[in-house]
Scaffold this motif. Structure first.
Motif, PDB file in Angstrom:
ATOM      1  N   THR A   6       0.827  -1.204   0.000  1.00 24.81           N
ATOM      2  CA  THR A   6       0.000   0.000   0.000  1.00 24.81           C
ATOM      3  C   THR A   6       0.863   1.257   0.000  1.00 24.81           C
ATOM      4  N   ILE A  40      -7.007   0.378   3.877  1.00 23.16           N
ATOM      5  CA  ILE A  40      -6.013  -0.619   3.486  1.00 23.16           C
ATOM      6  C   ILE A  40      -6.683  -1.951   3.130  1.00 23.16           C
ATOM      7  N   MET A  98       0.483   5.246   0.505  1.00 22.00           N
ATOM      8  CA  MET A  98      -0.396   6.350   0.902  1.00 22.00           C
ATOM      9  C   MET A  98       0.297   7.644   0.502  1.00 22.00           C
ATOM     10  N   ASP A 137       5.045  -3.129   4.359  1.00 20.64           N
ATOM     11  CA  ASP A 137       3.763  -3.197   3.643  1.00 20.64           C
ATOM     12  C   ASP A 137       3.212  -1.821   3.242  1.00 20.64           C
ATOM     13  N   VAL A 138       3.423  -0.834   4.087  1.00 23.61           N
ATOM     14  CA  VAL A 138       2.787   0.477   3.867  1.00 23.61           C
ATOM     15  C   VAL A 138       3.825   1.596   3.887  1.00 23.61           C
ATOM     16  N   ILE A 183       0.296  -1.931  11.342  1.00 25.27           N
ATOM     17  CA  ILE A 183       0.817  -1.976   9.968  1.00 25.27           C
ATOM     18  C   ILE A 183       2.334  -2.178  10.059  1.00 25.27           C
TER      19      ILE A 183
END
Ligand code: GDG
Length: 483
Positions: free
Chosen positions: A276, A436, A278, A310-311, A306
């Motif tokens: 992901t 997410i 952002m 991953d983010v 999180i």
């Protein structure tokens, strides 16, 4: 000089704004030229300017720039000079350190200085005089934004034949806040010189109407204000919402270009292909809630809800008002927070926040919008927020999630965004987690509905709607006078 051809020409449509729609470019060899700045206002008004013999009155962006009017790409440009002293008091002072924080719910404390106000009055008069000098008999003059709120009355006093519009790009605050302003009555009187006063939201227009009732003898009825004029019938002024927009089609077209899509992929790979991405895109301004966004993100990492693999959060914070103290303090605070979060959570292969304190070309912005799975707009107060609309316009693939503050004007229109209260950090964290894990089906249904709105209500529609209202008030006035 007086000999310059065209300096005494008159125009039927005149736009007045603090900044001209062009930037002066000086080449290394010293030759000067003007480049159109890529703003939405220019794009919207350009066709009207060309077909109506239009002139644009404004400041060229540098101190003591005294240059003769000139034509640029079919628009007549009328530069208004500002000295170092004007810039310090009228612009950085009264506009950006008094009105800006006051109109944005006193997120930062406004500073009140009498010399700043005196400079604001003098500079507004200079803009009004410049506009009066280039306006033909019965011309339409459209004044833009909070730096020039006294211009409508100054213009009307000098040129009662003109039809005058005003549009406020930032919020108009509730009376309990507005009433702090030592010059509160003068500003209302200044604005009431216009025939139509436009605001971003219905709430802004009603805040204004309340200030009119408290500070003047004029009466208000929904969007109509009857301004008492001694010895004459009351003058009718319309004050209502005209939510601004963007050139949606051109943004979509840009995003559809193969090299922009390739660039979006490249950005994703460069970040280590996180699940992901952002994104936040803002001028580095305390109204944008950048700190609240960082806090929510940092806590999600700290809570282990999180993972940094991953983010990733990409934050573009474009430099803004760098000589105003509140903006210097904000920059320090944001950069300290970014450094802490990265220091605590980044690994050798994954950064937590990819932070950029500079402006990018429009192409790069479009690629960033395409690369972002989640767009975070967490403003504490914002007139509209065009970034939210640009993100939606760019997503021709009907994907991507917009997290949008209810304190931004855009939230009145983009009802299928995930709307948040940025002050509620826990709520913001939950919404980020919801985004997410949102299904593809839910994402596209929301994006499709928002795209419908943004593509239909674009900036051309905004200006047409404002100018049509302005023309109707003018016709009404003519018929009253004829009767
Ligand atoms: C005021 C009101 C209202 C930003 N960084 C870069 C860049 N931008 C562009 C965005 C967008 C524009 O600047 C910012 O517009 P916003 O609406 O988000 O915010 P403000 O500057 O505060 O504008 C606001 C607006 O007036 C219009 O009425 O919506 O509420 O505060 O277009 O994309 N553009 C490029 N590089 C950057 O780094 N190219």
């Amino acid at each position: 000089s007086a000999e310059t051809p065209g300096t005494d020409a008159l125009y039927d449509f005149v736009v007045v704004s603090n900044r001209l729609p062009v930037d002066r470019v000086v080449a290394p060899d010293g030759t000067e030229s003007w480049k159109q700045s890529p703003g939405g206002l220019v794009t919207a008004l350009e066709p009207i300017m060309r077909s109506n013999d239009g002139a644009w009155v404004g400041w060229g962006g540098q101190p003591d720039l005294a240059i003769d009017p000139f034509d640029n790409d079919g628009i007549h440009i009328v530069p208004v000079p500002l000295s170092e002293d004007d810039i310090e008091k009228y612009y950085e002072g009264f506009s950006n350190d008094t009105l800006w924080p006051l109109y944005h719910d006193v997120i930062a404390p406004p500073t009140y200085h009498r010399e700043w106000w005196e400079s604001y009055v003098a500079v507004n008069q200079r803009f009004a005089d410049a506009a009066a000098a280039v306006s033909a008999e019965g011309a339409v003059v459209w004044v833009q934004d909070y730096q020039l709120q006294l211009v409508p009355k100054m213009l009307r006093d000098k040129r009662p034949d003109l039809t005058i519009g005003f549009f406020n790009h930032i919020p108009f605050p509730p009376y309990g806040i507005y009433s702090q302003l030592p010059w509160r009555a003068a500003i209302i009187e200044g604005l009431l010189g216009a025939d139509v006063i436009g605001f971003q939201r219905v709430a802004d227009a009603s805040n204004f109407a309340r200030a009119v009732r408290r500070l003047t003898t004029s009466s208000t009825k929904t969007t109509t204000i009857e301004v008492a004029t001694p010895g004459q019938p009351p003058r009718r002024v319309i004050a209502k919402a005209f939510p601004i927009s963007i050139d949606s089609r051109s943004f979509e077209e840009l995003a559809r270009q193969p090299h922009i899509q390739a660039r979006a992929k490249e950005i994703r790979e460069g970040l280590g292909n996180p699940k992901t991405i952002m994104l936040g895109v803002d001028r580095l301004d305390y109204t944008k809630g950048i700190g609240h966004r960082l806090k929510a993100f940092g806590e999600l990492l700290a809570d282990g809800r999180i993972e940094v693999e991953d983010v990733t959060l990409v934050q573009v914070a474009s430099p803004s008002r760098e000589r105003v103290q509140a903006y210097m303090d904000l920059r320090d605070e944001i950069e300290l927070t970014v450094g802490r979060i990265n220091g605590d959570f980044a690994t050798m292969s994954h950064t937590a926040i990819s932070y950029h304190h500079h402006g990018y070309p429009r192409e790069e912005m479009a690629a960033l919008y395409l690369a972002a799975d989640i767009m975070l707009v967490t403003a504490l107060r914002d007139g509209m927020n065009l970034v939210a609309k640009e993100y939606v316009a760019a997503r021709f693939d009907d994907d991507g999630i917009l997290v949008l503050s209810e304190f931004a004007g855009a939230s009145d229109e983009l009802k299928r965004a995930l709307r948040i209260n940025p002050h509620d950090i826990d709520g913001l964290k939950e919404t980020i987690l919801q985004a997410i894990s949102m299904s593809k089906r839910d994402r596209s249904a929301r994006m499709r509905s928002m795209r419908k709105r943004v593509l239909e209500y674009d900036v051309a529609r905004w200006s047409t709607s404002f100018l049509t209202t302005l023309a109707s008030v003018h016709d009404h006035r003519e018929s009253v006078q004829a009767a």
